[in-house]
Design a protein around this motif. Structure first.
Motif, PDB file in Angstrom:
ATOM      1  N   UNK A 273       0.826  -1.204   0.000  1.00 41.02           N
ATOM      2  CA  UNK A 273       0.000   0.000   0.000  1.00 41.02           C
ATOM      3  C   UNK A 273       0.865   1.262   0.000  1.00 41.02           C
ATOM      4  N   UNK A 274       1.926   1.273   0.809  1.00 41.84           N
ATOM      5  CA  UNK A 274       2.817   2.438   0.831  1.00 41.84           C
ATOM      6  C   UNK A 274       3.572   2.587  -0.484  1.00 41.84           C
ATOM      7  N   UNK A 275       3.961   1.460  -1.074  1.00 40.25           N
ATOM      8  CA  UNK A 275       4.681   1.523  -2.342  1.00 40.25           C
ATOM      9  C   UNK A 275       3.795   2.090  -3.451  1.00 40.25           C
ATOM     10  N   UNK A 276       2.540   1.609  -3.530  1.00 39.28           N
ATOM     11  CA  UNK A 276       1.616   2.138  -4.535  1.00 39.28           C
ATOM     12  C   UNK A 276       1.309   3.604  -4.257  1.00 39.28           C
ATOM     13  N   UNK A 277       1.099   3.943  -2.963  1.00 41.38           N
ATOM     14  CA  UNK A 277       0.788   5.324  -2.622  1.00 41.38           C
ATOM     15  C   UNK A 277       1.921   6.276  -2.976  1.00 41.38           C
ATOM     16  N   UNK A 278       3.180   5.857  -2.730  1.00 41.72           N
ATOM     17  CA  UNK A 278       4.307   6.727  -3.050  1.00 41.72           C
ATOM     18  C   UNK A 278       4.472   6.921  -4.547  1.00 41.72           C
ATOM     19  N   UNK A 279       4.080   5.914  -5.350  1.00 42.32           N
ATOM     20  CA  UNK A 279       4.242   6.011  -6.790  1.00 42.32           C
ATOM     21  C   UNK A 279       3.079   6.716  -7.468  1.00 42.32           C
ATOM     22  N   UNK A 280       1.937   6.870  -6.768  1.00 43.60           N
ATOM     23  CA  UNK A 280       0.794   7.602  -7.297  1.00 43.60           C
ATOM     24  C   UNK A 280       0.687   8.986  -6.663  1.00 43.60           C
ATOM     25  N   UNK A 281       1.763   9.431  -6.014  1.00 51.99           N
ATOM     26  CA  UNK A 281       1.725  10.722  -5.316  1.00 51.99           C
ATOM     27  C   UNK A 281       2.269  11.855  -6.179  1.00 51.99           C
ATOM     28  N   UNK A 282       2.291  11.678  -7.503  1.00 53.83           N
ATOM     29  CA  UNK A 282       2.795  12.712  -8.396  1.00 53.83           C
ATOM     30  C   UNK A 282       1.674  13.691  -8.733  1.00 53.83           C
ATOM     31  N   UNK A 283       1.823  14.994  -8.460  1.00 54.63           N
ATOM     32  CA  UNK A 283       0.751  15.951  -8.773  1.00 54.63           C
ATOM     33  C   UNK A 283       0.501  16.069 -10.274  1.00 54.63           C
ATOM     34  N   UNK A 284       1.541  15.898 -11.116  1.00 56.72           N
ATOM     35  CA  UNK A 284       1.341  16.004 -12.557  1.00 56.72           C
ATOM     36  C   UNK A 284       0.382  14.944 -13.069  1.00 56.72           C
ATOM     37  N   UNK A 285       0.442  13.723 -12.458  1.00 60.90           N
ATOM     38  CA  UNK A 285      -0.447  12.637 -12.886  1.00 60.90           C
ATOM     39  C   UNK A 285      -1.894  13.019 -12.662  1.00 60.90           C
ATOM     40  N   UNK A 286      -2.215  13.495 -11.472  1.00 61.54           N
ATOM     41  CA  UNK A 286      -3.608  13.797 -11.149  1.00 61.54           C
ATOM     42  C   UNK A 286      -4.094  15.047 -11.866  1.00 61.54           C
TER      43      UNK A 286
END
Length: 707
Positions: A273-286
């Motif tokens: 969960x932390x690994x996925x969360x850290x990799x989806x924490x990019x503001x450019x993506x959202x």
């Protein structure tokens, strides 16, 4: 006290008995009829265990964190199949009594989850089976197969990499052992997972077959044995069969997800969960997701009341992540707490660095990275080159500034002992007198720190003039690096220890396992091997061909030699190695010999004091050193390679005597020169006793007879 001790001693016995008892219970569920209450408890326990396995699999940082997963998967599958057998018996025997006859859990799954329509439940079960078998189980099985194949193929390379890191000094023996265990465990794990994935696939197929048996068997028994109509038998037995299948299929789906998450994990210090969360924490993506959803929301056919709020959520999340990242970047660096002036740590009283170079404040520019750090690059090259030449990993050199030193002074320490100290001038050049000068240049007279040659410190503007005048000009970094190189070579024995001896043996085990097995610990203890290697290094005999040294030691093991005798015997067997360090193989060996009279006197002194560190009388020793100096100093000035040859009886004692004054002169015995090696006598020391008077000679002979 006795009772307490007995209770504590029963703990391991009880833990060891849990697994066999659990296997007996599984067998009992398959062959012994159980009540619906026991079935309900077992079904709930099955769901609980499956959820626990899934949570452990999701929280594992790397696959080996759940190394028991293949065995756990097997046990969970057996537990579920045992429940299928027990529930099938209850459904077929008591199914005519109603949907509650097989327990409340099956009834709940059969009525609540499928809405009371067994046809819908049948389709739901088929969909779950397709998802489990075709998607999750098949994908996990393929990943397990590929991972097992690649892991097993990479196993030899990983083992060799560990051995290389160990020999290079990057790993300690304990760390290398732990890494080897981890690599072996990883190979076993992926091999087991390749087979365990077949359990999941077989379990799904078994669930489908059990559903078919329950439906067909229930209809036959309900119609022909209990007099139910087809519709009544179908409504009861099909509902129970589907409920039983769903009760088993949901835990099976959880285990399939756990297996897939384990085999698809990438090693990381974070859980999933932390690994996925850290990799989806990019503001450019959202931000990009929000912009695309906003554009889609403007299309007239789209449900704008759903798409536009989703776009707003994505844009808001991106803005929040961007703001949080900016706040973290702008946050001030945490200020470290001031050290307690009264606190003394072990680092203040000890230093683990075997080699140290301390420099004055004026020499900091030589190691300053902003100015290219010319000295640091040379030190790294020296360490690599000496490691190849000496045959073991030379430890890193710790460079530090010392305010107690004068500005231009540097100090070299090896194993805590100062072995060199001198001064250099970072803004000047050192001009070495080559002995064939055309003219003189102006400069500050000094001695070369390494070889003691006459030299001058000159300004950089005079460098070309000095070269034209016949001087050899070197920069300050080269002066320090050359002095450091010579100091390390001269103190190599102080850098070599038991751990280095173990590293040599470990490397020998890779290429010559039988030789290593016969060397240690069968014939020689590790400290004795280290002591012999140190003795060779003291006389500048490298260890880079440790195989020949080991073969010599093994061949001498049966003679039970003492330490000094073993060193001499090994030297005689590796004579070719020693000679090739003095002169190339195609050139004759230049030798300096003793006259027969002097050599006889040396042998008599050693025989009169067997085992003595210094068997020579002081006056005699001084005269021998004087004669040796007259013979070898011209050769040293000409930088010629040569060896001082003596009798095997006195070689060791003579080497210690000569080494104290002329450390660069190799002292070998006649037996160390290969029979095929040509020699050239370049000097002979004395035709008589080295300038001793008749009275002094008689006095020495009397002393020898008295001893």
């Amino acid at each position: 006290m006795t009772a307490g001790f007995n209770l504590r001693s029963l703990g391991p016995m009880v833990g060891a008995a849990v697994l066999p008892a659990g296997m007996l219970i599984l067998v009992g569920l398959m062959v012994i009829p159980v009540s619906p209450l026991i079935l309900d408890i077992s079904f709930v326990a099955n769901i609980m265990v499956s959820l626990a396995i899934l949570m452990v699999a999701l929280s594992a940082a790397k696959p080996l964190d759940f190394s028991s997963f293949p065995t756990v998967l097997l046990l969970a599958t057996l537990f579920r199949l045992a429940l299928n057998v027990a529930s099938t018996r209850v459904v077929l025997v008591h199914g005519h009594e109603g949907t509650a006859s097989a327990g409340h859990v099956i009834e709940a799954f059969g009525q609540v989850l499928i809405g009371g329509d067994y046809v819908v439940g049948l389709f739901v079960f088929v969909v779950l089976m397709i998802i489990n078998m075709v998607v999750i189980t098949k994908g996990a099985g393929r990943v397990s197969e590929v991972s097992a194949r690649f892991t097993l193929d990479a196993l030899p390379g990983k083992q060799m990499a560990i051995d290389a890191d160990l020999n290079a000094g990057l790993l300690s023996p304990e760390e290398a052992k732990a890494r080897r265990v981890e690599v072996a465990t990883e190979a076993d794990f992926y091999g087991s997972m390749d087979g365990a994935s077949k359990f999941v696939k077989g379990d799904a197929i078994a669930g489908l077959l059990i559903l078919f048996v329950n439906i067909v068997g229930g209809l036959i028994l309900g119609i022909f044995s209990h007099g139910l109509s087809f519709s009544e038998a179908g409504a009861t037995y099909v509902t129970l069969a589907i409920g039983d299948a769903l009760v088993a299929q949901i835990p099976a789906l959880l285990l399939s997800i756990a297996a897939a998450s384990i085999v698809t994990r990438v090693t990381s210090p974070l859980n999933l969960s932390d690994q996925i969360g850290s990799q989806f924490a990019s503001p450019q993506v959202w931000m990009a997701v929000g912009a695309i959803l906003f554009i889609l929301g403007l299309v007239p056919a789209m449900p704008q009341m759903l798409v536009l709020p989703a776009a707003a959520i994505a844009l808001g999340l991106g803005w929040h992540l961007k703001r949080a990242a900016a706040e973290i970047a702008a946050a001030p660096e945490p200020v470290a707490a001031a050290p307690d002036p009264h606190h003394i740590d072990w680092a203040d009283v000890s230093d683990a660095s075997a080699c140290q170079l301390e420099i004055g404040y004026a020499l900091v520019a030589l190691v300053d990275e902003r100015k290219g750090a010319p000295l640091m690059g040379r030190i790294t090259g020296i360490r690599k080159q000496l490691s190849k030449e000496l045959g073991f990993v030379v430890p890193a050199v710790k460079v530090s500034d010392d305010l107690s030193l004068p500005g231009n002074v540097y100090r070299i320490s090896v194993a805590g002992v100062i072995v060199g100290e001198d001064e250099v001038y970072p803004n000047e050049m050192l001009a070495l007198d080559s002995g064939d000068l055309v003219t003189k240049v102006a400069g500050r007279a000094c001695k070369d720190p390494t070889f003691g040659l006459d030299a001058l410190w000159i300004s950089k503007a005079l460098q070309n003039d000095a070269i034209a005048a016949g001087y050899t000009v070197v920069d300050p970094a080269t002066v320090v690096a050359t002095h450091l190189n010579n100091s390390i070579v001269g103190s190599a024995s102080d850098l070599f220890g038991i751990d280095d001896a173990q590293a040599l043996i470990d490397n020998l085990k890779i290429h010559y396992p039988q030789l290593a097995q016969n060397l240690s610990p069968q014939n020689y203890a590790l400290p004795r091997i280290a002591s012999l290697c140190k003795s060779l290094l003291i006389e500048r005999v490298p260890l880079r061909d440790f195989r020949k040294i080991a073969e010599a030691m093994v061949s001498l093991a049966s003679q039970q030699l003492g330490e000094a005798d073993l060193v001499e015997a090994v030297r005689q067997r590796i004579g070719a190695l020693i000679v090739q360090t003095i002169v190339p193989s195609r050139m004759p060996l230049p030798v300096v010999t003793f006259s027969p009279e002097i050599e006889m006197l040396l042998n008599q002194a050693v025989r009169a004091n067997p085992g003595a560190e210094w068997p020579f009388e002081h006056g005699m020793a001084m005269k021998i050193i004087g004669e040796v100096g007259q013979a070898v100093e011209p050769l040293l000035l000409q930088t010629r390679s040569f060896a001082l040859v003596a009798s095997p009886i006195c070689r060791s004692a003579l080497s210690r005597l000569v080494r104290a004054t002329f450390p660069d002169v190799a002292v070998i015995s006649y037996l160390e020169i290969p029979a095929t090696k040509a020699t050239e006598i370049v000097a002979t020391i004395g035709g008589e006793v080295p300038r001793l008077t008749r009275d002094e000679n008689a006095q020495m002979e009397d002393e020898l007879h008295e001893n």
